[in-house]
Scaffold this active site. Structure first.
Site, PDB file in Angstrom:
ATOM      1  N   ASP A   1     -10.643  -7.269 -18.543  1.00 46.12           N
ATOM      2  CA  ASP A   1     -11.027  -8.037 -20.103  1.00 46.12           C
ATOM      3  C   ASP A   1      -9.832  -7.872 -20.056  1.00 46.12           C
ATOM      4  OD1 ASP A   1     -11.504  -9.702 -21.953  1.00 46.12           O
ATOM      5  OD2 ASP A   1     -13.255  -8.693 -22.794  1.00 46.12           O
TER       6      ASP A   1
ATOM      7  N   HIS B   1       0.594  -1.133  -0.083  1.00 47.20           N
ATOM      8  CA  HIS B   1      -0.206   0.010   0.354  1.00 47.20           C
ATOM      9  C   HIS B   1       0.239   1.116  -0.132  1.00 47.20           C
ATOM     10  CE1 HIS B   1      -3.473   1.912   0.270  1.00 47.20           C
ATOM     11  NE2 HIS B   1      -4.229   1.698   0.708  1.00 47.20           N
TER      12      HIS B   1
ATOM     13  N   SER C   1     -26.273  10.286  -2.601  1.00 45.25           N
ATOM     14  CA  SER C   1     -25.394   9.964  -3.124  1.00 45.25           C
ATOM     15  C   SER C   1     -24.942   8.098  -2.808  1.00 45.25           C
ATOM     16  CB  SER C   1     -23.559  10.265  -3.558  1.00 45.25           C
ATOM     17  OG  SER C   1     -23.513   9.918  -2.286  1.00 45.25           O
ATOM     18  N   THR C   2     -24.492   7.595  -4.165  1.00 44.18           N
ATOM     19  CA  THR C   2     -24.486   6.127  -4.086  1.00 44.18           C
ATOM     20  C   THR C   2     -23.748   6.039  -3.195  1.00 44.18           C
ATOM     21  OG1 THR C   2     -25.007   6.251  -6.609  1.00 44.18           O
ATOM     22  CG2 THR C   2     -23.760   4.300  -5.515  1.00 44.18           C
TER      23      THR C   2
END
Length: 494
Positions: free
Chosen positions: A439, A193, A317-318
């Protein structure tokens, strides 16, 4: 726009307090379901022509430099995933595209070091440096790991590679690809990190996936999009004079405090704090919130806000809705003494908050944190609990400004005031990272999981796989709490 990044900030409290009583690094949980085929080394494709590079850690990086790695597993469903196809197509393509991608990300092949004459650690890359790449095969149940039911979190640990560290140096990243015969495969990532935050990690994974897919499509003159080419310029991070020294001193004070007043033997040791041992009865569960679920929760908060006369309009908000719902259910699932201390914390992406905004493709950490000081659990356990959580989180988000980036020394110093045993949920991941777009040429991921949320009171968060505006929330709890939590989560959506 407020920026929520999401590193599990409460891990600092959890890991430091754990370290007082446990001094040895825990062994990797390698069970009989995993067969390691090979452990190889992958160098940047341009290593022969590259030059050495040194990146000093910034005050953002130093916030995380003692904490355990961030571990992710990305699952891909593939019925053609036979051992011959895996050996001849999947592994060679992943290796060669990793090598090509590292040519743009040299520091990931380097080491974190702290020279005796330097005031702070640095990431040092030399042309001989490589990353570890493990190839394995598992007979674990792929459908269980990617499904919608709780399962033992110990099933995930064989799928993430180790990240070596010592007093003198620490590895930046390591990778593992694991085959589930005739079911699919997964890519495991362990990242230090102090070297990179979630946004930078995801940027690299997108670059790797982009390169791998183009390589299989044999795209002529394949190149990375500009937004996936990292910027290594440390001068874009502006902070007050001596803030790095203040952060290091705050860490040393924390270590001394939790060690009973004993100063660390080697103040420049890069050895990470050992991770808490994961109990066998810890289970993992992923809640899938649809766009409709989120809208229903939003409307509920609006109604309750009017009913209970909220003093000001909430920022719905979400993130605020999802996180408020998660922490409310977590604290209710734990139950117990209504007067016990609880709180929450989450990381804040500071790239857009600085006086001079930091480029989105900056390489390194640019996150600070927001914490809610402990309050009584009963605040979230009653009828107005969800609304109370939304008020708290909404206010925390509204308070973001450049000062949240500059208060890291005070943030670390504040941990000494947290009461022992406080439940402090935090977040890992983000709905903005776009992890379901990774992907590599074999389709979108079936499931993306942040394994390291087990190391503290944390949940993970990602955009929904279908791309229709929903959210995935990952939980890790002991089984008896998980059973209660799953019921609470679903009852609250009825």
């Amino acid at each position: 726009q407020k920026s929520i990044s999401s590193t599990p900030i409460s891990h600092i409290y959890t890991i430091v307090t754990f370290w007082v009583f446990h001094t040895s690094r825990l062994p990797r949980n390698m069970d009989s379901s995993l067969n390691v085929i090979e452990v190889s080394r992958v160098a940047p494709s341009n290593a022969d022509s590259s030059e050495s590079l040194t990146l000093p850690l910034t005050f953002f990086d130093l916030l995380w430099f003692k904490l355990h790695p961030v571990q992710r597993v990305i699952f891909y469903k593939l019925s053609d995933a036979t051992r011959p196809f895996f050996d001849s197509v999947i592994v060679p393509n992943l290796k060669s595209s990793l090598s090509s991608s590292l040519s743009h990300y040299h520091p990931l092949a380097g080491q974190l070091v702290w020279d005796s004459l330097d005031l702070k650690p640095s990431i040092v890359y030399t042309p001989n440096d490589v990353v570890s790449f493990t190839v394995a095969e598992s007979n674990a149940d792929f459908s269980l790991l990617t499904g919608k039911k709780p399962f033992p979190t110990a099933e995930l640990y064989p799928l993430v590679p180790e990240l070596t560290n010592s007093d003198d140096s620490a590895t930046a990243v390591s990778f593992q690809v694991t085959l589930f015969p005739d079911q699919g495969f997964c890519i495991g990532v362990s990242a230090h990190h102090a070297v990179l935050d979630g946004k930078t990690t995801t940027m690299f994974l997108k670059a790797w996936a982009h390169t791998c897919k183009q390589q299989q499509e044999q795209t002529a003159n394949a190149s990375l999009p500009q937004d996936l080419i990292p910027i290594f310029d440390r001068t874009v991070i502006k902070g007050p004079e001596n803030i790095e020294t203040e952060v290091i001193n705050a860490w040393q004070s924390l270590i001394k405090l939790f060690s009973g007043g004993k100063a660390p033997e080697n103040p420049k040791s890069l050895k990470l704090f050992p991770s808490p041992e994961i109990s066998p009865d810890v289970f993992r569960y992923t809640l899938e919130l649809t766009r409709e679920d989120l809208q229903s929760l939003r409307e509920r908060l609006k109604r309750e806000s009017q009913l209970f006369s909220s003093p000001k309009e909430l920022r719905l908000s979400t993130f605020v809705i999802t996180y408020s719902y998660a922490i409310t259910c977590l604290i209710r699932a734990r139950g117990g003494d209504p007067n016990r201390p609880v709180g929450y914390g989450f990381a804040v992406d500071c790239r857009s908050l600085m006086d001079l905004p930091v480029p989105s493709n900056y390489f390194g950490n640019c996150v600070s944190a927001s914490f809610k000081k402990p309050f009584k659990a009963e605040t979230l356990m009653g009828e107005e609990g969800f609304l109370a959580a939304a008020r708290f989180v909404s206010d925390s988000v509204e308070a973001f400004d450049k000062n949240v980036a500059l208060k890291i020394p005070e943030l670390l110093a504040g941990f000494k005031d947290f009461p022992p045993g406080a439940q402090i949920p935090s977040v890992a991941g983000s709905t903005r990272f776009g992890v379901y777009g990774l992907d590599f040429g074999w389709g979108r991921p079936e499931r993306v999981m942040v394994v390291s949320i087990d190391q503290g009171e944390a949940v993970s968060m990602a955009e929904s796989r279908d791309g229709n505006g929903g959210v995935e929330v990952g939980f890790s709890l002991k089984k008896h709490e998980m059973d209660l939590l799953v019921d609470l989560l679903h009852d609250g959506l009825k």
